[in-house]
Scaffold this motif. Structure first.
Motif, mmCIF file in Angstrom:
data_model
loop_
_atom_site.group_PDB
_atom_site.id
_atom_site.type_symbol
_atom_site.label_atom_id
_atom_site.label_comp_id
_atom_site.label_asym_id
_atom_site.label_seq_id
_atom_site.Cartn_x
_atom_site.Cartn_y
_atom_site.Cartn_z
ATOM 1 N N ALA A 221 0.841 -1.191 0.000
ATOM 2 C CA ALA A 221 0.000 0.000 0.000
ATOM 3 C C ALA A 221 0.880 1.247 0.000
ATOM 4 N N PHE A 222 0.349 2.320 -0.548
ATOM 5 C CA PHE A 222 1.065 3.599 -0.532
ATOM 6 C C PHE A 222 0.028 4.727 -0.560
ATOM 7 N N ALA A 223 0.380 5.823 0.069
ATOM 8 C CA ALA A 223 -0.541 6.958 0.166
ATOM 9 C C ALA A 223 -0.668 7.663 -1.176
ATOM 10 N N VAL A 224 -1.899 8.036 -1.524
ATOM 11 C CA VAL A 224 -2.150 8.897 -2.680
ATOM 12 C C VAL A 224 -3.014 10.068 -2.212
ATOM 13 N N PRO A 225 -2.949 11.211 -2.898
ATOM 14 C CA PRO A 225 -3.745 12.360 -2.461
ATOM 15 C C PRO A 225 -5.230 12.038 -2.456
ATOM 16 N N GLY A 226 -5.891 12.373 -1.355
ATOM 17 C CA GLY A 226 -7.316 12.103 -1.230
ATOM 18 C C GLY A 226 -7.885 12.788 -0.007
ATOM 19 N N LEU B 17 -2.294 13.355 2.277
ATOM 20 C CA LEU B 17 -1.426 12.208 2.024
ATOM 21 C C LEU B 17 -1.220 11.482 3.349
ATOM 22 N N GLY B 18 -1.825 10.329 3.471
ATOM 23 C CA GLY B 18 -1.737 9.585 4.721
ATOM 24 C C GLY B 18 -2.459 8.265 4.581
ATOM 25 N N GLU B 19 -3.212 7.909 5.617
ATOM 26 C CA GLU B 19 -3.904 6.623 5.617
ATOM 27 C C GLU B 19 -5.337 6.715 5.106
ATOM 28 N N GLN B 20 -5.803 7.933 4.759
ATOM 29 C CA GLN B 20 -7.188 8.091 4.324
ATOM 30 C C GLN B 20 -7.441 7.428 2.976
ATOM 31 N N THR B 21 -6.495 7.571 2.059
ATOM 32 C CA THR B 21 -6.646 7.033 0.705
ATOM 33 C C THR B 21 -5.330 6.384 0.289
ATOM 34 N N ILE B 22 -5.422 5.130 -0.121
ATOM 35 C CA ILE B 22 -4.207 4.435 -0.544
ATOM 36 C C ILE B 22 -4.389 3.837 -1.937
ATOM 37 N N GLY B 23 -3.277 3.631 -2.590
ATOM 38 C CA GLY B 23 -3.221 2.810 -3.781
ATOM 39 C C GLY B 23 -2.571 1.491 -3.418
ATOM 40 N N LEU B 24 -2.666 0.525 -4.311
ATOM 41 C CA LEU B 24 -2.101 -0.795 -4.054
ATOM 42 C C LEU B 24 -1.224 -1.235 -5.218
ATOM 43 N N ARG B 25 -0.041 -1.704 -4.878
ATOM 44 C CA ARG B 25 0.802 -2.407 -5.837
ATOM 45 C C ARG B 25 0.647 -3.894 -5.559
ATOM 46 N N ILE B 26 0.387 -4.676 -6.607
ATOM 47 C CA ILE B 26 0.221 -6.122 -6.457
ATOM 48 C C ILE B 26 1.280 -6.813 -7.306
ATOM 49 N N ASP B 27 2.112 -7.632 -6.659
ATOM 50 C CA ASP B 27 3.146 -8.408 -7.331
ATOM 51 C C ASP B 27 2.749 -9.874 -7.319
ATOM 52 N N CYS B 28 2.889 -10.523 -8.463
ATOM 53 C CA CYS B 28 2.541 -11.938 -8.552
ATOM 54 C C CYS B 28 3.265 -12.558 -9.739
ATOM 55 N N GLY B 29 4.096 -13.551 -9.479
ATOM 56 C CA GLY B 29 4.753 -14.275 -10.559
ATOM 57 C C GLY B 29 5.558 -13.404 -11.491
ATOM 58 N N TYR C 44 -3.597 -0.749 -8.435
ATOM 59 C CA TYR C 44 -5.035 -0.455 -8.319
ATOM 60 C C TYR C 44 -5.174 0.835 -7.523
ATOM 61 N N ILE C 45 -5.653 1.891 -8.202
ATOM 62 C CA ILE C 45 -5.782 3.218 -7.581
ATOM 63 C C ILE C 45 -7.152 3.783 -7.977
#
Length: 294
Positions: free
Chosen positions: A148-153, A169-181, A187-188
């Motif tokens: 997870a990482f903070a995005v403006p929201g 910029l904090g815990e209110q709105t996050i984006g997600l990086r998903i790593d697999c294989g 996903y933002i």
């Protein structure tokens, strides 16, 4: 990595129950496809799944997507990860209350919202809650590594008080990086601005699912459907010098897809100039039921 778009629309869906805009009218008549509220499912093996945001439409989304009980009682959904505390991202949790285990992953700020009494219908003996820390990777399922990482929201609408800051910029709105294989997706579904850090972070990804709520910042007022700008709602517009089309222009991305699209957005009309501009820039428009294999 298996990706299923459970729902592609912003809050309210398409058609929205109380909206008579052209898009909603066309969706009711079948001229354009309807959409449920934004949610995505991801899996490393096609059997066990993580749902990203629990939309109010989740019961029907799971039915249509084939995420059915593998036995008399149960579910292939093993975890739900929340990107913020908006109603269209948490209300679906109330549907998942019939005594089947899964884990909820969210920031401490979002987990605090789930302390509201109504969410006690989720049996804590079966439904665990795990705090997400920004930039600290976690594995809700074997083979899926999320960061997870903070995005403006901003804070959810029901928590707004006084003057509202939409670029927190904090815990209110996050984006997600998903790593697999060896594959990477982002996903933002909610973002108020594309910062240089965000642009650098997503560069080189195999898939970006990004906030496509409004085409223009004044879309609600121009369509007579509301008084708030896209920025006031905490969502960057697609168009304009500060919009996401310009912000991501020239960035190395294998595939870029707009999701969380408001019922008023003209890109929902296949023959529109706006849809053509999006396509020319290399973007796709997410649709319910869409499946992507990375």
């Amino acid at each position: 990595m298996h990706v299923k778009i459970l729902g592609a629309a912003a809050g309210g869906g398409l058609p929205q129950w109380n909206c008579g805009c052209q898009n909603c009218a066309d969706a009711r008549s079948g001229e354009i496809a309807g959409m449920s509220q934004s949610s995505v499912a991801v899996s490393a093996d096609g059997r066990d799944w993580v749902v990203l945001n629990a939309s109010p439409d989740i019961r029907e989304q799971l039915r249509l997507s084939g995420l059915h009980p593998p036995s008399r009682r149960g579910s292939p959904v093993r975890a739900v990860v929340l990107t913020n505390g908006d109603i269209d991202h948490i209300a679906g949790l109330l549907t998942l209350r019939e005594s089947t285990p899964f884990q909820i992953h969210a920031t401490a700020a979002t987990l605090a919202i789930l302390e509201q009494p109504v969410f006690r219908v989720l049996n804590p003996a079966l439904v665990g809650k795990q705090a997400i820390r920004p930039d600290d990777p976690f594995e809700p399922l074997a083979g899926l590594r999320l960061t997870a990482f903070a995005v403006p929201g901003k804070v959810p609408l029901f928590l707004e008080e006084g003057e509202v800051k939409t670029d927190l910029l904090g815990e209110q709105t996050i984006g997600l990086r998903i790593d697999c294989g060896g594959r990477v997706m982002f996903y933002i579904p909610g973002c108020a601005a594309v910062t240089p850090d965000l642009r650098d972070r997503v560069g080189g990804a195999d898939l970006l699912l990004f906030d496509g709520t409004v085409w223009s910042d004044d879309e609600m007022t121009r369509t007579g459907t509301g008084v708030k700008t896209g920025g006031r709602m905490g969502h960057i517009s697609m168009a304009g010098p500060d919009g996401s089309l310009a912000a991501f222009d020239g960035l190395n991305l294998a595939r870029r897809v707009y999701i969380h699209i408001n019922n008023t957005n003209p890109v929902l009309r296949p023959g529109s100039q706006e849809r053509a501009r999006v396509g020319a820039a290399g973007w796709e428009i997410a649709r319910d039921g869409q499946e992507i294999l990375l």
